[in-house]
Design a protein around this motif. Structure first.
Motif, PDB file in Angstrom:
ATOM      1  N   ASN A   1       0.817  -1.208   0.000  1.00  0.00           N
ATOM      2  CA  ASN A   1       0.000   0.000   0.000  1.00  0.00           C
ATOM      3  C   ASN A   1       0.854   1.263   0.000  1.00  0.00           C
ATOM      4  OD1 ASN A   1      -2.303  -1.574   0.034  1.00  0.00           O
ATOM      5  ND2 ASN A   1      -2.590  -1.430   2.250  1.00  0.00           N
ATOM      6  N   VAL A   2       1.976   1.210   0.705  1.00  0.00           N
ATOM      7  CA  VAL A   2       2.882   2.370   0.724  1.00  0.00           C
ATOM      8  C   VAL A   2       3.539   2.554  -0.634  1.00  0.00           C
ATOM      9  CG1 VAL A   2       5.038   3.289   1.679  1.00  0.00           C
ATOM     10  CG2 VAL A   2       3.340   2.272   3.210  1.00  0.00           C
ATOM     11  N   TRP A   3       4.089   1.461  -1.176  1.00  0.00           N
ATOM     12  CA  TRP A   3       4.803   1.535  -2.453  1.00  0.00           C
ATOM     13  C   TRP A   3       3.878   1.999  -3.586  1.00  0.00           C
ATOM     14  CZ3 TRP A   3       9.540   1.830  -4.159  1.00  0.00           C
ATOM     15  CH2 TRP A   3       9.811   1.562  -5.496  1.00  0.00           C
ATOM     16  N   CYS A   4       2.638   1.581  -3.545  1.00  0.00           N
ATOM     17  CA  CYS A   4       1.695   1.881  -4.623  1.00  0.00           C
ATOM     18  C   CYS A   4       0.948   3.197  -4.419  1.00  0.00           C
ATOM     19  CB  CYS A   4       0.690   0.744  -4.779  1.00  0.00           C
ATOM     20  SG  CYS A   4       1.432  -0.835  -5.251  1.00  0.00           S
ATOM     21  N   ALA A   5       1.177   3.883  -3.314  1.00  0.00           N
ATOM     22  CA  ALA A   5       0.483   5.143  -3.046  1.00  0.00           C
ATOM     23  C   ALA A   5       0.911   6.226  -4.042  1.00  0.00           C
ATOM     24  CB  ALA A   5       0.769   5.599  -1.614  1.00  0.00           C
ATOM     25  N   LYS A   6       0.052   7.234  -4.221  1.00  0.00           N
ATOM     26  CA  LYS A   6       0.390   8.343  -5.120  1.00  0.00           C
ATOM     27  C   LYS A   6       1.612   9.104  -4.611  1.00  0.00           C
ATOM     28  CE  LYS A   6      -4.288   9.105  -6.922  1.00  0.00           C
ATOM     29  NZ  LYS A   6      -5.421  10.072  -7.058  1.00  0.00           N
ATOM     30  N   ASP A   7       1.742   9.210  -3.297  1.00  0.00           N
ATOM     31  CA  ASP A   7       2.887   9.880  -2.677  1.00  0.00           C
ATOM     32  C   ASP A   7       3.470   8.930  -1.631  1.00  0.00           C
ATOM     33  OD1 ASP A   7       4.748  11.466  -1.424  1.00  0.00           O
ATOM     34  OD2 ASP A   7       3.400  13.165  -1.080  1.00  0.00           O
TER      35      ASP A   7
ATOM     36  N   ALA B   1       6.344   8.641  -0.180  1.00  0.00           N
ATOM     37  CA  ALA B   1       7.152   9.213   0.900  1.00  0.00           C
ATOM     38  C   ALA B   1       6.266   9.749   2.021  1.00  0.00           C
ATOM     39  CB  ALA B   1       8.046  10.320   0.351  1.00  0.00           C
ATOM     40  N   THR B   2       5.268  10.544   1.658  1.00  0.00           N
ATOM     41  CA  THR B   2       4.358  11.104   2.667  1.00  0.00           C
ATOM     42  C   THR B   2       3.542  10.000   3.330  1.00  0.00           C
ATOM     43  OG1 THR B   2       4.205  13.192   1.450  1.00  0.00           O
ATOM     44  CG2 THR B   2       2.461  12.717   3.043  1.00  0.00           C
ATOM     45  N   THR B   3       3.113   9.028   2.538  1.00  0.00           N
ATOM     46  CA  THR B   3       2.339   7.902   3.075  1.00  0.00           C
ATOM     47  C   THR B   3       3.149   7.140   4.113  1.00  0.00           C
ATOM     48  OG1 THR B   3       1.151   7.691   0.986  1.00  0.00           O
ATOM     49  CG2 THR B   3       1.082   5.801   2.473  1.00  0.00           C
ATOM     50  N   TRP B   4       4.429   6.927   3.831  1.00  0.00           N
ATOM     51  CA  TRP B   4       5.306   6.215   4.771  1.00  0.00           C
ATOM     52  C   TRP B   4       5.487   7.008   6.065  1.00  0.00           C
ATOM     53  CZ3 TRP B   4       7.374   1.719   5.944  1.00  0.00           C
ATOM     54  CH2 TRP B   4       8.468   1.677   6.795  1.00  0.00           C
TER      55      TRP B   4
ATOM     56  N   ASN C   1       3.555   9.282   7.348  1.00  0.00           N
ATOM     57  CA  ASN C   1       2.294   9.308   8.113  1.00  0.00           C
ATOM     58  C   ASN C   1       2.034   7.977   8.813  1.00  0.00           C
ATOM     59  OD1 ASN C   1       1.758  11.942   7.396  1.00  0.00           O
ATOM     60  ND2 ASN C   1       0.457  11.404   5.653  1.00  0.00           N
ATOM     61  N   LEU C   2       2.361   6.893   8.145  1.00  0.00           N
ATOM     62  CA  LEU C   2       2.159   5.567   8.734  1.00  0.00           C
ATOM     63  C   LEU C   2       3.074   5.357   9.936  1.00  0.00           C
ATOM     64  CD1 LEU C   2       1.042   2.637   8.678  1.00  0.00           C
ATOM     65  CD2 LEU C   2       2.888   2.091   7.063  1.00  0.00           C
ATOM     66  N   MET C   3       4.335   5.691   9.796  1.00  0.00           N
ATOM     67  CA  MET C   3       5.316   5.371  10.833  1.00  0.00           C
ATOM     68  C   MET C   3       5.339   6.374  11.978  1.00  0.00           C
ATOM     69  SD  MET C   3       6.367   2.534   9.702  1.00  0.00           S
ATOM     70  CE  MET C   3       7.880   2.058  10.546  1.00  0.00           C
ATOM     71  N   GLN C   4       5.051   7.633  11.687  1.00  0.00           N
ATOM     72  CA  GLN C   4       5.140   8.654  12.728  1.00  0.00           C
ATOM     73  C   GLN C   4       3.782   9.025  13.328  1.00  0.00           C
ATOM     74  OE1 GLN C   4       7.472  12.070  11.517  1.00  0.00           O
ATOM     75  NE2 GLN C   4       8.941  10.807  10.414  1.00  0.00           N
ATOM     76  N   LYS C   5       2.697   8.822  12.557  1.00  0.00           N
ATOM     77  CA  LYS C   5       1.370   9.229  13.028  1.00  0.00           C
ATOM     78  C   LYS C   5       0.383   8.065  13.117  1.00  0.00           C
ATOM     79  CE  LYS C   5       2.008  13.729  10.770  1.00  0.00           C
ATOM     80  NZ  LYS C   5       1.453  14.679   9.755  1.00  0.00           N
ATOM     81  N   ASP C   6       0.850   6.875  12.771  1.00  0.00           N
ATOM     82  CA  ASP C   6      -0.012   5.689  12.763  1.00  0.00           C
ATOM     83  C   ASP C   6      -1.227   5.859  11.856  1.00  0.00           C
ATOM     84  OD1 ASP C   6       1.489   4.008  14.460  1.00  0.00           O
ATOM     85  OD2 ASP C   6       0.755   5.097  16.212  1.00  0.00           O
ATOM     86  N   THR C   7      -1.050   6.623  10.782  1.00  0.00           N
ATOM     87  CA  THR C   7      -2.113   6.795   9.800  1.00  0.00           C
ATOM     88  C   THR C   7      -2.023   5.678   8.772  1.00  0.00           C
ATOM     89  OG1 THR C   7      -2.009   9.207  10.051  1.00  0.00           O
ATOM     90  CG2 THR C   7      -3.130   8.348   8.088  1.00  0.00           C
ATOM     91  N   PRO C   8      -3.023   4.795   8.695  1.00  0.00           N
ATOM     92  CA  PRO C   8      -2.935   3.657   7.771  1.00  0.00           C
ATOM     93  C   PRO C   8      -2.816   4.116   6.324  1.00  0.00           C
ATOM     94  CG  PRO C   8      -4.726   3.369   9.340  1.00  0.00           C
ATOM     95  CD  PRO C   8      -4.281   4.793   9.475  1.00  0.00           C
ATOM     96  N   ALA C   9      -2.043   3.366   5.550  1.00  0.00           N
ATOM     97  CA  ALA C   9      -1.937   3.643   4.124  1.00  0.00           C
ATOM     98  C   ALA C   9      -3.164   3.093   3.415  1.00  0.00           C
ATOM     99  CB  ALA C   9      -0.674   3.001   3.561  1.00  0.00           C
ATOM    100  N   PRO C  10      -3.837   3.889   2.592  1.00  0.00           N
ATOM    101  CA  PRO C  10      -5.017   3.386   1.868  1.00  0.00           C
ATOM    102  C   PRO C  10      -4.652   2.197   0.991  1.00  0.00           C
ATOM    103  CG  PRO C  10      -4.838   5.780   1.702  1.00  0.00           C
ATOM    104  CD  PRO C  10      -3.556   5.298   2.295  1.00  0.00           C
ATOM    105  N   ALA C  11      -5.587   1.290   0.826  1.00  0.00           N
ATOM    106  CA  ALA C  11      -5.335   0.120  -0.017  1.00  0.00           C
ATOM    107  C   ALA C  11      -5.007   0.557  -1.437  1.00  0.00           C
ATOM    108  CB  ALA C  11      -6.561  -0.787  -0.017  1.00  0.00           C
TER     109      ALA C  11
END
Length: 242
Positions: free
Chosen positions: A167-173, A175-178, A180-190
């Motif tokens: 989900n991170v690799w395939c996201a539009k952004d 870097a930002t997705t990663w 947000n996931l690691m620092q804010k626990d914001t799940p990466a959209p499918a």
């Protein structure tokens, strides 16, 4: 005078040849005795004399370092060889050299690029999105400025890690997705896309024996396993750029 110099040179050459022959003889003895007595020992890739008289360094196929006497009668499996005059940890220095990864060998096309500040310094990191230590490391890394981070997704903690990495690799952004996931626990959209890069990361890790996350690789090739704080990251970046 010329005759004396030639005699001295010949004597020195003979001494060197004798020393090399002795070392080769000891190497053969060590290999023979250890293979017979401890058949389960990993393959010995290289045997070299240490600064400690009569003690030899054994570099194994696992990149571990053992020490042996000249006859292979005694084996030191755990412990560090310390030079007390220079206060150098010889074992630690050798292990760092053996585990180094040429930064130019990193497949940067398979990494997510994250730039802090001017991005002048460079750092590669192998991480798993479900790794608690990675999340702690990411919070410290956020405090480090002027560095380009090449993030290699390395899902080694199960199917959940594979899904999150995809989900991170395939996201539009990515870097930002990663972040947000690691620092804010914001799940990466499918998301769905070609994830061959992640498979290549796993293969690269197997080749270079990267077995844990996070694992850092500095510009000078130094490999650092485990989560470290921002102060140590800064120190390592400074040392690698010398």
């Amino acid at each position: 005078m010329q005759h004396t110099f030639r005699s001295f040179a010949a004597a020195a050459l003979m001494a060197l040849s004798f020393s090399n022959a002795m070392a080769q003889g000891h190497e053969a003895t060590i290999r023979k005795n250890l293979s017979e007595r401890i058949p389960q020992i990993p393959k010995i890739e290289e045997i070299t004399p240490t600064p400690l008289a009569g003690i030899y360094e054994l570099r194994l196929s696992t990149n571990e370092i053992y020490y042996s006497d000249a006859a292979g009668n005694f084996l030191i499996i755990q412990g560090n060889l310390i030079d007390t005059k220079s206060k150098r940890n010889i074992t630690e220095e050798r292990e760092a050299k053996l585990s180094a990864i040429d930064f130019n060998a990193l497949p940067l096309k398979d990494a997510i690029t994250i730039v802090h500040g001017n991005g002048k310094r460079k750092l590669a990191v192998f991480e798993d999105p479900n790794c608690g230590y990675c999340k702690r490391f990411e919070r410290d890394l956020a405090k480090v400025d002027n560095v380009t981070v090449y993030l290699f997704l390395l899902p080694v903690l199960g199917p959940g890690s594979v899904e999150k990495s995809r989900n991170v690799w395939c996201a539009k952004d990515p870097a930002t997705t990663w972040v947000n996931l690691m620092q804010k626990d914001t799940p990466a959209p499918a998301a769905q896309c070609n994830t061959a890069a992640i498979d290549r990361n796993l293969e690269f890790a197997r080749k270079y024996k990267i077995t844990g996350t996070p694992t850092l690789v500095l510009q000078d090739g130094t490999r650092v396993p485990g989560a470290i704080d921002s102060a140590k990251i800064e120190r390592l970046l400074a040392e690698a750029s010398k």
